[in-house]
Design an enzyme around this catalytic site. Structure first.
Site, mmCIF file in Angstrom:
data_model
loop_
_atom_site.group_PDB
_atom_site.id
_atom_site.type_symbol
_atom_site.label_atom_id
_atom_site.label_comp_id
_atom_site.label_asym_id
_atom_site.label_seq_id
_atom_site.Cartn_x
_atom_site.Cartn_y
_atom_site.Cartn_z
ATOM 1 N N ARG A 1 10.763 -7.425 6.195
ATOM 2 C CA ARG A 1 10.754 -5.966 6.219
ATOM 3 C C ARG A 1 11.821 -5.436 7.180
ATOM 4 O O ARG A 1 12.010 -5.959 8.265
ATOM 5 C CB ARG A 1 9.383 -5.478 6.662
ATOM 6 C CG ARG A 1 9.311 -3.970 6.790
ATOM 7 C CD ARG A 1 7.943 -3.427 6.611
ATOM 8 N NE ARG A 1 7.048 -3.772 7.690
ATOM 9 C CZ ARG A 1 5.754 -3.477 7.678
ATOM 10 N NH1 ARG A 1 5.224 -2.870 6.642
ATOM 11 N NH2 ARG A 1 4.998 -3.811 8.698
ATOM 12 N N LYS B 1 0.831 -1.216 0.000
ATOM 13 C CA LYS B 1 0.000 0.000 0.000
ATOM 14 C C LYS B 1 0.867 1.269 0.000
ATOM 15 O O LYS B 1 0.653 2.155 -0.802
ATOM 16 C CB LYS B 1 -0.913 0.048 1.245
ATOM 17 C CG LYS B 1 -1.914 -1.084 1.336
ATOM 18 C CD LYS B 1 -2.885 -0.856 2.477
ATOM 19 C CE LYS B 1 -2.255 -0.849 3.860
ATOM 20 N NZ LYS B 1 -1.822 -2.171 4.342
ATOM 21 N N ARG C 1 -9.570 1.437 8.005
ATOM 22 C CA ARG C 1 -9.315 0.000 8.083
ATOM 23 C C ARG C 1 -10.533 -0.758 8.561
ATOM 24 O O ARG C 1 -10.531 -1.981 8.572
ATOM 25 C CB ARG C 1 -8.216 -0.282 9.095
ATOM 26 C CG ARG C 1 -6.875 -0.092 8.503
ATOM 27 C CD ARG C 1 -5.808 -0.614 9.418
ATOM 28 N NE ARG C 1 -4.571 -0.090 8.900
ATOM 29 C CZ ARG C 1 -3.402 -0.620 9.093
ATOM 30 N NH1 ARG C 1 -3.271 -1.682 9.832
ATOM 31 N NH2 ARG C 1 -2.332 -0.079 8.567
ATOM 32 N N ARG D 1 -2.077 -9.099 13.964
ATOM 33 C CA ARG D 1 -2.476 -8.054 13.004
ATOM 34 C C ARG D 1 -3.188 -8.662 11.808
ATOM 35 O O ARG D 1 -4.158 -8.096 11.290
ATOM 36 C CB ARG D 1 -1.248 -7.255 12.569
ATOM 37 C CG ARG D 1 -0.812 -6.251 13.649
ATOM 38 C CD ARG D 1 0.656 -5.923 13.560
ATOM 39 N NE ARG D 1 1.011 -5.265 12.327
ATOM 40 C CZ ARG D 1 2.195 -5.416 11.718
ATOM 41 N NH1 ARG D 1 3.121 -6.198 12.237
ATOM 42 N NH2 ARG D 1 2.436 -4.779 10.607
ATOM 43 N N ARG E 1 10.765 -3.743 12.355
ATOM 44 C CA ARG E 1 9.814 -2.870 13.025
ATOM 45 C C ARG E 1 9.367 -3.532 14.315
ATOM 46 O O ARG E 1 9.272 -4.754 14.373
ATOM 47 C CB ARG E 1 8.614 -2.622 12.092
ATOM 48 C CG ARG E 1 8.289 -1.172 11.947
ATOM 49 C CD ARG E 1 7.318 -0.945 10.853
ATOM 50 N NE ARG E 1 5.973 -1.392 11.219
ATOM 51 C CZ ARG E 1 4.902 -1.162 10.479
ATOM 52 N NH1 ARG E 1 5.035 -0.520 9.326
ATOM 53 N NH2 ARG E 1 3.722 -1.578 10.853
HETATM 54 P P1 AMP Z 1 0.866 -0.048 9.426
HETATM 55 O O1 AMP Z 1 2.134 0.730 9.385
HETATM 56 O O2 AMP Z 1 -0.128 0.426 8.395
HETATM 57 O O3 AMP Z 1 1.078 -1.539 9.413
HETATM 58 O O4 AMP Z 1 0.166 0.282 10.851
HETATM 59 C C1 AMP Z 1 0.825 -0.052 12.042
HETATM 60 C C2 AMP Z 1 -0.122 0.025 13.221
HETATM 61 O O5 AMP Z 1 -0.692 1.345 13.301
HETATM 62 C C3 AMP Z 1 -1.330 -0.895 13.189
HETATM 63 O O6 AMP Z 1 -1.027 -2.198 13.612
HETATM 64 C C4 AMP Z 1 -2.267 -0.164 14.159
HETATM 65 O O7 AMP Z 1 -1.901 -0.342 15.499
HETATM 66 C C5 AMP Z 1 -2.015 1.292 13.801
HETATM 67 N N1 AMP Z 1 -2.943 1.758 12.748
HETATM 68 C C6 AMP Z 1 -2.614 2.090 11.480
HETATM 69 N N2 AMP Z 1 -3.704 2.468 10.797
HETATM 70 C C7 AMP Z 1 -4.755 2.368 11.649
HETATM 71 C C8 AMP Z 1 -6.160 2.589 11.546
HETATM 72 N N3 AMP Z 1 -6.713 3.007 10.399
HETATM 73 N N4 AMP Z 1 -6.920 2.362 12.636
HETATM 74 C C9 AMP Z 1 -6.389 1.966 13.788
HETATM 75 N N5 AMP Z 1 -5.086 1.699 13.955
HETATM 76 C C10 AMP Z 1 -4.264 1.907 12.910
#
Ligand code: AMP
Length: 216
Positions: free
Chosen positions: A128, A13, A89, A172, A161
């Site tokens: 990653r 993404k 999400r 997740r 990460r």
């Molecule tokens: P990502 O970098 O997109 O994998 O996001 C990492 C973490 O950020 C996720 O596991 C959530 O804890 C938080 N997060 C990201 N986007 C959202 C969202 N739209 N709603 C809630 N938590 C989010």
């Protein structure tokens, strides 16, 4: 053009959104990065976000997310369009965003869905790496650094990460299946879904997305 981009973790993404931002001049809402920035602030909201993201590996509660998005929208120039990456999400976040944009006379034109299998998700997430200094992201499989596990820009050793541990990845991905898949179903019913095979190369995926967007 106002877009959202959805898909499981490591479906590409961020990579695809950034390319679209460069080509189309869109404003860019990157949920994960914006939240990670907030965790570095010494604020109550930053600490709460850190707890959900990095300790629990769960979604940050909607009440925090909507506050973060509303603030961002108010200070951002949306005249050339916008792409939301990592937000919404869940169905409620989508409905909130739709209403908020409507109040500004805007709508979501397309939801780009990057489809990849669970096994590819795992492989990509375990591969990653990020630079602890500049936060640049690499992937030992799809986007390797020039020198063994060193950041191309800072020459600093890359790290995983905090939420890319097997336990948190599992959690997740489960959350994705439970709460994000229904969002994909909803946008499909609304006729704005563009489904793209996310397992192809970065360039091919980008071409496929642009081909669909030309039809709008
Ligand atoms: P990502 O970098 O997109 O994998 O996001 C990492 C973490 O950020 C996720 O596991 C959530 O804890 C938080 N997060 C990201 N986007 C959202 C969202 N739209 N709603 C809630 N938590 C989010």
């Amino acid at each position: 053009m106002n877009l959202i981009i959805v898909g499981p973790q490591a479906s590409g993404k961020g990579t695809q959104a950034k390319l679209l931002v460069q080509k189309l001049g869109l404003a860019y809402f990157e949920a994960g990065d914006i939240l990670r920035e907030k965790t570095k602030e010494n604020s109550l909201i930053g600490k709460e976000i850190d707890l959900w993201m990095n300790q629990k590996g769960k979604l940050v509660p909607d009440k925090i997310m909507v506050q973060v998005v509303a603030e961002w929208l108010d200070r951002t120039d949306l005249s050339k369009g916008v792409i939301f990456d990592g937000f919404p999400r869940v169905v409620d976040q989508y409905l909130f965003l739709r209403d908020l944009l409507k109040k500004k006379g805007l709508r979501i034109d397309r939801a780009i869905y990057l489809k990849i299998s669970r096994s590819i998700c795992w492989k990509r997430l375990r591969a990653r790496r990020i630079c602890p200094k500049c936060d640049r992201e690499f992937n030992l499989i799809t986007r390797p650094p020039k020198t063994d596990e060193l950041c191309d820009d800072c020459q600093v050793g890359l790290v995983q990460r905090q939420d890319d541990t097997p336990e948190l990845i599992k959690r997740r991905l489960k959350t994705y299946e439970e709460v994000t898949k229904p969002l994909v179903t909803l946008v499909s019913k609304e006729g704005i879904l563009v489904e793209i095979d996310g397992e192809k190369t970065v360039e091919k995926v980008q071409q496929d997305i642009l081909k669909h967007l030309k039809k709008i």
